[in-house]
Design a protein around this motif. Structure first.
Motif, PDB file in Angstrom:
ATOM      1  N   ASP A 194       0.831  -1.207   0.000  1.00  0.00           N
ATOM      2  CA  ASP A 194       0.000   0.000   0.000  1.00  0.00           C
ATOM      3  C   ASP A 194       0.864   1.256   0.000  1.00  0.00           C
ATOM      4  O   ASP A 194       0.536   2.258  -0.658  1.00  0.00           O
ATOM      5  CB  ASP A 194      -0.922   0.000   1.225  1.00  0.00           C
ATOM      6  N   GLN A 204      -6.067   6.923  -4.470  1.00  0.00           N
ATOM      7  CA  GLN A 204      -7.491   6.620  -4.334  1.00  0.00           C
ATOM      8  C   GLN A 204      -7.726   5.124  -4.229  1.00  0.00           C
ATOM      9  O   GLN A 204      -8.587   4.666  -3.462  1.00  0.00           O
ATOM     10  CB  GLN A 204      -8.254   7.190  -5.539  1.00  0.00           C
ATOM     11  N   GLN A 205      -6.969   4.329  -4.959  1.00  0.00           N
ATOM     12  CA  GLN A 205      -7.106   2.875  -4.862  1.00  0.00           C
ATOM     13  C   GLN A 205      -6.739   2.394  -3.465  1.00  0.00           C
ATOM     14  O   GLN A 205      -7.387   1.494  -2.913  1.00  0.00           O
ATOM     15  CB  GLN A 205      -6.210   2.185  -5.897  1.00  0.00           C
ATOM     16  N   VAL A 207      -7.026   4.153  -0.685  1.00  0.00           N
ATOM     17  CA  VAL A 207      -8.125   4.554   0.197  1.00  0.00           C
ATOM     18  C   VAL A 207      -9.292   3.594   0.058  1.00  0.00           C
ATOM     19  O   VAL A 207      -9.905   3.175   1.057  1.00  0.00           O
ATOM     20  CB  VAL A 207      -8.559   6.000  -0.123  1.00  0.00           C
ATOM     21  N   ASP A 208      -9.612   3.208  -1.165  1.00  0.00           N
ATOM     22  CA  ASP A 208     -10.739   2.280  -1.378  1.00  0.00           C
ATOM     23  C   ASP A 208     -10.493   0.942  -0.692  1.00  0.00           C
ATOM     24  O   ASP A 208     -11.399   0.357  -0.082  1.00  0.00           O
ATOM     25  CB  ASP A 208     -10.959   2.063  -2.882  1.00  0.00           C
ATOM     26  N   GLU A 209      -9.269   0.438  -0.765  1.00  0.00           N
ATOM     27  CA  GLU A 209      -8.956  -0.840  -0.124  1.00  0.00           C
ATOM     28  C   GLU A 209      -9.008  -0.726   1.389  1.00  0.00           C
ATOM     29  O   GLU A 209      -9.495  -1.634   2.079  1.00  0.00           O
ATOM     30  CB  GLU A 209      -7.577  -1.333  -0.572  1.00  0.00           C
ATOM     31  N   GLN A 211     -10.882   1.305   3.048  1.00  0.00           N
ATOM     32  CA  GLN A 211     -12.297   1.373   3.406  1.00  0.00           C
ATOM     33  C   GLN A 211     -12.938  -0.011   3.381  1.00  0.00           C
ATOM     34  O   GLN A 211     -13.753  -0.351   4.257  1.00  0.00           O
ATOM     35  CB  GLN A 211     -13.029   2.320   2.449  1.00  0.00           C
ATOM     36  N   ALA A 212     -12.564  -0.821   2.396  1.00  0.00           N
ATOM     37  CA  ALA A 212     -13.105  -2.185   2.339  1.00  0.00           C
ATOM     38  C   ALA A 212     -12.667  -2.991   3.553  1.00  0.00           C
ATOM     39  O   ALA A 212     -13.465  -3.747   4.144  1.00  0.00           O
ATOM     40  CB  ALA A 212     -12.641  -2.854   1.048  1.00  0.00           C
ATOM     41  N   ILE A 233      -7.464   6.261   7.225  1.00  0.00           N
ATOM     42  CA  ILE A 233      -8.129   6.841   6.048  1.00  0.00           C
ATOM     43  C   ILE A 233      -8.277   8.350   6.211  1.00  0.00           C
ATOM     44  O   ILE A 233      -8.078   9.122   5.264  1.00  0.00           O
ATOM     45  CB  ILE A 233      -9.503   6.178   5.840  1.00  0.00           C
TER      46      ILE A 233
END
Length: 651
Positions: A194, A204-205, A207-209, A211-212, A233
């Motif tokens: 990461d 952004q990718q 952050v998305d991971e 969040q998941a 985050i």
């Protein structure tokens, strides 16, 4: 000179029509100009085929007494050689950017649990490097962010391998504690991936991971882990918000960009370099070249005087400024990128020669594109760089103007006959010691309206009684000026060029009052030097700053300048710099002497208590070394036999 010119013209006639580099020298062997050419014969001949009188280039051509050329295979090789020679020879009519320290990088050190580190130097393939960054502050700021968000370790391997419990960074949630097994190798490797993606611009990718992962922990009621991810985050989102970047307008290649803005004014120039890596604007750095006035005027003359074909209309002031700024920008690009790995995209404030880009691409192996009129996000970046460039240049001109006024004020206050303020030279001396120990003298130099650090000197004072500042001043002034006095008396002052290090200063300042000035007067009288050069900076009433008075060696009355006088401010600046330089040298010398106490530790029978008594009694190892056997034996606990052992060990 006429014979030299004939030889030059004969050499020009014999030049080949090949790419290469040419160098012009004056009659004293000083290099005037270094240039490159696609066709040496055609280019060099153009300097001598037209009447160039009245222009800057005409002045240069009139001084050419010797020519040297080097033939190369390609224009890229000519570019490389030209800029290497410019940096080496420092020609008067070339724009020169001083070499700065290498740019810093952020390094991911290869390991089972990789660590993140600040790095400056040559990169290799063993580790992962990200950057370069414009300054150390940018790297350290990024490392702090990585610690907050991804919690990678920063400790050295020796520390990591010997930890039995987590350090403070784990306690404040800046490290995941891999040294004591608080995180699995798989989870740590995920954090490393990461981090790499974040540094490569995939924020952004990431952050998305995250969040998941946070939602997954929340669904199984692991709310503490979910809260930790939420905080990560939030920290990452704040950084992305600060960048104010429209990522949709940037391609993958557009995330690695250098932005270059140039401004020329007041005979000085500034190039502002801003760096974007991984889509993140990392900050900027301003560069100020030398020889701008001569080199840019020469370039403006070349654009018209050496143009092929019919006569060209002379450039107006606006066009001359544009040519000058373009020349400065291209000089920076050539000198900056030849020995580094440039990004594929440059956003520039002025159009640049495509041949230069081609040569740089061939030399560096990176296909480079220069955008002169960018849009959207790149336009914003360029506007920021231009504004930063203007502010940096305005600040420099203001500082130089203020310093120049200080120089003029000092010359006027002392009524000195100085024709050229730029060559006005001051040398200032100070003595420093600690109770007579580790005596050192400093000599600092002020010239060209600034302190010349490269010309500073320190003198180790030997053979005088400790604490005798007058004898120390006599020694340092004699050592500094004895040979110089011989040179001046034999060859005459006129033989020493202005600005040369081997010339007498226009003013000699000594930190002290009548005693130090009297000693300086004796030295100068013995050497046959002008006494009017000497002035002592005497402390004023109550030794308060701003109340200093000047004492002169030639019998003039004391001079007390007003506290707000620009001349006094300059004197205080020079005196304080001499004081600082002397103290730092003295402390380093004192530390090296005192650490010599290890010599006592190696003597059998001398333990910590006896060693402390010896050092206290004689003031240090040097005093112990100078003591006789009887003196050593007079110290409590030191027998006659031990004193003899100590004496033998130290001699």
């Amino acid at each position: 000179m006429a014979m030299a010119r004939e030889r030059v013209l004969a050499e020009v006639a014999a030049l080949p029509g090949l790419p290469g580099v040419y160098r012009y020298f004056d009659i004293n062997g000083q290099v005037l100009y270094v240039g490159k050419a696609r066709d040496l014969k055609k280019r060099v001949s153009s300097y001598f085929q037209k009447d160039l009188g009245g222009t800057r280039i005409g002045v240069m051509v009139s001084r050419i007494a010797r020519l040297e050329t080097t033939v190369v295979r390609t224009e890229a090789e000519a570019l490389l050689l030209e800029n290497n020679l410019i940096k080496t020879l420092n020609p008067k009519f070339n724009i020169l950017f001083r070499d700065d320290k290498s740019y810093p990088y952020l390094k991911l050190v290869s390991h089972g649990f990789p660590r993140v580190a600040y790095y400056r130097g040559a990169v290799d393939r063993k580790h992962r490097y990200f950057g370069p960054y414009p300054g150390a502050w940018a790297v350290k700021e990024t490392i702090q962010l990585i610690q907050k968000v991804f919690r990678l370790r920063t400790c050295e391997d020796t520390v990591f391998n010997n930890r039995s419990r987590p350090c403070l960074l784990y306690q404040i949630r800046r490290c995941s504690g891999p040294c004591v097994g608080f995180i699995s190798a798989e989870d740590y490797a995920r954090d490393v991936r990461d981090t790499e993606r974040f540094l490569l611009g995939e924020q952004q990718q990431v952050v998305d991971e995250l969040q998941a992962q946070m939602m997954a922990h929340a669904e199984v009621l692991e709310f503490e882990k979910a809260a930790e991810l939420r905080n990560r985050i939030s920290a990452l989102a704040r950084v992305l918000h600060q960048q104010s970047m429209d990522e949709s307008s940037l391609s993958a290649a557009g995330r690695e960009v250098d932005i270059l803005a140039v401004k020329v004014a007041g005979g000085r120039a500034c190039v502002n370099l801003a760096m974007v890596r991984g889509g993140r604007h990392l900050g900027d750095r301003a560069f100020f070249p030398t020889h701008v006035d001569d080199a840019t005027a020469l370039a403006a003359d070349e654009s018209s005087a050496l143009a092929e074909g019919d006569a060209v209309e002379p450039l107006n002031a606006e066009q001359q400024l544009a040519v000058a700024e373009q020349q400065v920008l291209q000089a920076f690009m050539a000198q900056h990128y030849l020995h580094s790995t440039p990004p594929p995209v440059l956003v520039v404030s002025h159009a640049v020669d495509k041949a230069l880009l081609a040569a740089l691409s061939a030399q560096t192996g990176v296909k480079m594109v220069a955008l002169h009129q960018p849009r959207e996000q790149r336009r914003i970046w360029l506007d920021m760089a231009i504004k930063g460039c203007e502010l940096a240049l305005a600040r420099l001109l203001a500082e130089e103007g203020s310093q120049r006024e200080r120089t003029r004020a000092l010359v006027d206050a002392l009524d000195l006959a100085i024709d050229n303020l730029d060559t006005f030279r001051v040398e200032c001396f100070d003595i420093s010691h600690t109770a007579g120990e580790a005596t050192q003298a400093s000599c600092v130099v002020y010239e060209d309206h600034r302190m010349q650090n490269a010309q500073y000197r320190r003198f180790n004072i030997e053979g005088v009684t400790g604490g005798d500042d007058y004898a120390a001043m006599r020694q340092v002034l004699t050592r500094r000026y004895a040979k110089l006095a011989e040179l001046v008396s034999s060859d005459g002052p006129a033989s020493v060029a202005p600005g040369s290090k081997a010339r007498l200063p226009d003013l000699v300042l000594v930190d002290g009052g009548r005693g130090q000035v009297t000693m300086a007067r004796e030295v100068f009288s013995e050497l046959g030097l002008d006494l009017s050069l000497i002035a002592g900076v005497e402390k004023g009433e109550g030794r308060k700053v701003g109340l200093e008075e000047l004492v002169f060696a030639d019998g003039r009355d004391k001079l007390a300048l007003p506290p707000d006088s620009a001349a006094l401010m300059l004197i205080a600046q020079i005196r304080d710099e001499a004081h600082r330089f002397a103290i730092t040298g003295m402390r380093a010398k004192r530390a090296s002497v005192r650490t010599g106490g290890s010599r006592l530790e190696d003597i059998p029978g001398v333990g910590p208590k006896k060693r402390a008594k010896l050092l206290q009694r004689f003031g240090g190892v040097r005093g112990v070394t100078a003591a006789s056997v009887d003196d050593l034996a007079s110290v409590e606990g030191i027998s006659k036999e031990l004193a003899e052992d100590i004496y033998r060990a130290l001699h």
